[in-house]
Design an enzyme around this catalytic site. Structure first.
Site, PDB file in Angstrom:
ATOM      1  N   ALA A  31     128.625 -26.710 100.164  1.00 26.69           N
ATOM      2  CA  ALA A  31     130.088 -26.786 100.002  1.00 26.69           C
ATOM      3  C   ALA A  31     130.795 -27.343 101.244  1.00 26.69           C
ATOM      4  O   ALA A  31     132.021 -27.369 101.275  1.00 26.69           O
ATOM      5  CB  ALA A  31     130.638 -25.400  99.660  1.00 26.69           C
ATOM      6  N   GLY A  81     131.734 -33.457 100.601  1.00 23.41           N
ATOM      7  CA  GLY A  81     131.580 -34.210  99.361  1.00 23.41           C
ATOM      8  C   GLY A  81     131.872 -33.439  98.086  1.00 23.41           C
ATOM      9  O   GLY A  81     132.934 -32.803  97.934  1.00 23.41           O
ATOM     10  N   ASN A 122     124.366 -27.633  94.132  1.00 24.56           N
ATOM     11  CA  ASN A 122     124.835 -28.949  94.569  1.00 24.56           C
ATOM     12  C   ASN A 122     124.145 -29.437  95.857  1.00 24.56           C
ATOM     13  O   ASN A 122     124.013 -30.633  96.065  1.00 24.56           O
ATOM     14  CB  ASN A 122     126.353 -28.865  94.765  1.00 24.56           C
ATOM     15  CG  ASN A 122     126.911 -30.023  95.553  1.00 24.56           C
ATOM     16  OD1 ASN A 122     127.038 -31.129  95.030  1.00 24.56           O
ATOM     17  ND2 ASN A 122     127.216 -29.792  96.829  1.00 24.56           N
ATOM     18  N   TYR A 175     113.488 -39.748  96.466  1.00 24.80           N
ATOM     19  CA  TYR A 175     114.791 -39.194  96.047  1.00 24.80           C
ATOM     20  C   TYR A 175     114.885 -39.198  94.517  1.00 24.80           C
ATOM     21  O   TYR A 175     115.268 -38.191  93.907  1.00 24.80           O
ATOM     22  CB  TYR A 175     115.953 -39.976  96.686  1.00 24.80           C
ATOM     23  CG  TYR A 175     117.298 -39.442  96.216  1.00 24.80           C
ATOM     24  CD1 TYR A 175     117.726 -38.172  96.603  1.00 24.80           C
ATOM     25  CD2 TYR A 175     118.111 -40.186  95.357  1.00 24.80           C
ATOM     26  CE1 TYR A 175     118.944 -37.658  96.138  1.00 24.80           C
ATOM     27  CE2 TYR A 175     119.330 -39.684  94.906  1.00 24.80           C
ATOM     28  CZ  TYR A 175     119.736 -38.422  95.297  1.00 24.80           C
ATOM     29  OH  TYR A 175     120.933 -37.909  94.843  1.00 24.80           O
ATOM     30  N   LYS A 219     115.320 -35.971  91.818  1.00 24.48           N
ATOM     31  CA  LYS A 219     116.402 -35.831  90.839  1.00 24.48           C
ATOM     32  C   LYS A 219     115.844 -35.844  89.408  1.00 24.48           C
ATOM     33  O   LYS A 219     116.419 -35.212  88.525  1.00 24.48           O
ATOM     34  CB  LYS A 219     117.472 -36.906  91.061  1.00 24.48           C
ATOM     35  CG  LYS A 219     118.285 -36.653  92.341  1.00 24.48           C
ATOM     36  CD  LYS A 219     119.087 -35.349  92.248  1.00 24.48           C
ATOM     37  CE  LYS A 219     119.850 -34.996  93.489  1.00 24.48           C
ATOM     38  NZ  LYS A 219     120.641 -33.754  93.369  1.00 24.48           N
ATOM     39  N   PRO A 250     125.956 -37.541  88.540  1.00 22.24           N
ATOM     40  CA  PRO A 250     126.873 -38.613  88.943  1.00 22.24           C
ATOM     41  C   PRO A 250     126.167 -39.921  89.285  1.00 22.24           C
ATOM     42  O   PRO A 250     125.017 -39.928  89.727  1.00 22.24           O
ATOM     43  CB  PRO A 250     127.536 -38.058  90.222  1.00 22.24           C
ATOM     44  CG  PRO A 250     127.095 -36.628  90.346  1.00 22.24           C
ATOM     45  CD  PRO A 250     125.802 -36.529  89.614  1.00 22.24           C
TER      46      PRO A 250
END
Ligand code: NDP
Ligand code: 8X3
Length: 256
Positions: free
Chosen positions: A10, A13, A87, A153, A157, A183
């Protein structure tokens, strides 16, 4: 009753924007990241602006013991997250796998995959006991497509994508929602981190088109969180209008 949202990563971004948007809606917050100064500043501001409770949990999601202790501490203070936003995450480097930095790989796998699992396991226990909750995992277009030199990466994901499906299958019987929010290009500190402080290269990623902002994604996350109890968004892919796939953009040449 006022709900509590636990947001990892947090301090910047998307996570930072989520904290602001959930606070505006009156939710209580549990805010995590490694950079304490940033979480202190954000917590203080949101507490005084919105009169909400904000609990700070400063730990590295890769540190299994710190994660377990931090979440046990929440329980001891009767703080029960209704919503978990997984996140915290990062990309490091953009190179062929045969030239890749093994430390970078380990940090991405340990943060994006293992860290997400440590936090989810500890938080899900309480949600199962209460027979309610909502886990929102932040995936990526990189979890749908593999792009050149994105290797590790993209693999992390893709793992978040698969784990979101697994969590949903295993938690449905406990009345817990699991959403995956993925996103496309979002202008945060993501590229600055990926390119290890090289601001020019990072800024260049977002030139010639309008990228998403942390606020755009936070808006979608809050939307998922506020649907009625019988409605769940399983999977949401959000792109800038100027981005069709991981690599196809409608970019205007510089100066035009
Ligand atoms: P930022 O770099 O702006 O934010 C990343 C956040 O993650 C920071 O708050 C950072 O805090 C935190 N973080 C990183 N490592 C750890 C760790 N080990 N333990 C705890 N917190 C950690 O990037 P974004 O906001 O863009 O990234 C957020 C998520 O969105 C990531 O999962 C990313 O993969 C994903 N994403 C981003 C996209 C983009 O284009 N920006 C697109 C698709 C997905 P601190 O350093 O203080 O610990
Ligand atoms: C971040 C978006 O395309 O840079 O997940 O991997 S991308």
């Amino acid at each position: 009753m006022t709900k509590t949202v636990f947001i990892t990563g947090a301090s910047s971004g998307i996570g930072y924007a989520c904290a602001e948007k959930f606070a505006e809606k009156g939710y209580n917050l549990v805010l995590n990241a490694r950079r304490k100064d940033r979480i202190d500043e954000l917590s203080e501001r949101l507490r005084s602006l919105h009169k909400i409770n904000v609990k700070e949990l400063i730990f590295d999601v890769r540190d299994k013991k710190a994660v377990e202790e931090g979440i046990a501490h929440l329980k001891s203070e009767q703080i029960e997250p209704d919503i978990l936003v997984n996140n915290a995450g990062l990309a490091l480097g953009l190179s062929n796998f045969y030239e890749g930095d093994i430390q970078d790989w380990e940090q991405m796998v340990d943060t994006n995959v293992k860290g997400l699992l440590y936090v989810s396991k500890a938080v899900a226990k309480g949600m199962i006991g209460r027979r309610s909750g909502h886990i929102i995992n932040i995936g990526s277009i990189a979890g749908r497509e593999t792009y050149l030199r994105g290797n590790v990466y993209c693999a992390t994901k893709h793992a978040v994508h698969s784990l979101s499906e697994a969590m949903r299958m295993e938690l449905v019987q406990h009345g817990i929602k699991v959403s995956l929010v993925s996103p496309g290009a979002t202008n945060t500190e993501f590229s600055l981190v990926r390119f290890k402080g090289d601001k020019e290269t990072a800024d260049n990623i977002y030139q010639g088109y309008k990228p998403l902002s942390g606020d755009d994604i936070a808006e979608c996350i809050v939307f998922c969180a506020q649907l009625p109890p019988h409605v769940n968004i399983n999977d949401m892919l959000i792109m800038p209008t100027a981005q069709a796939t991981a690599t196809i953009f409608n970019k205007k040449p510089a100066g035009s």
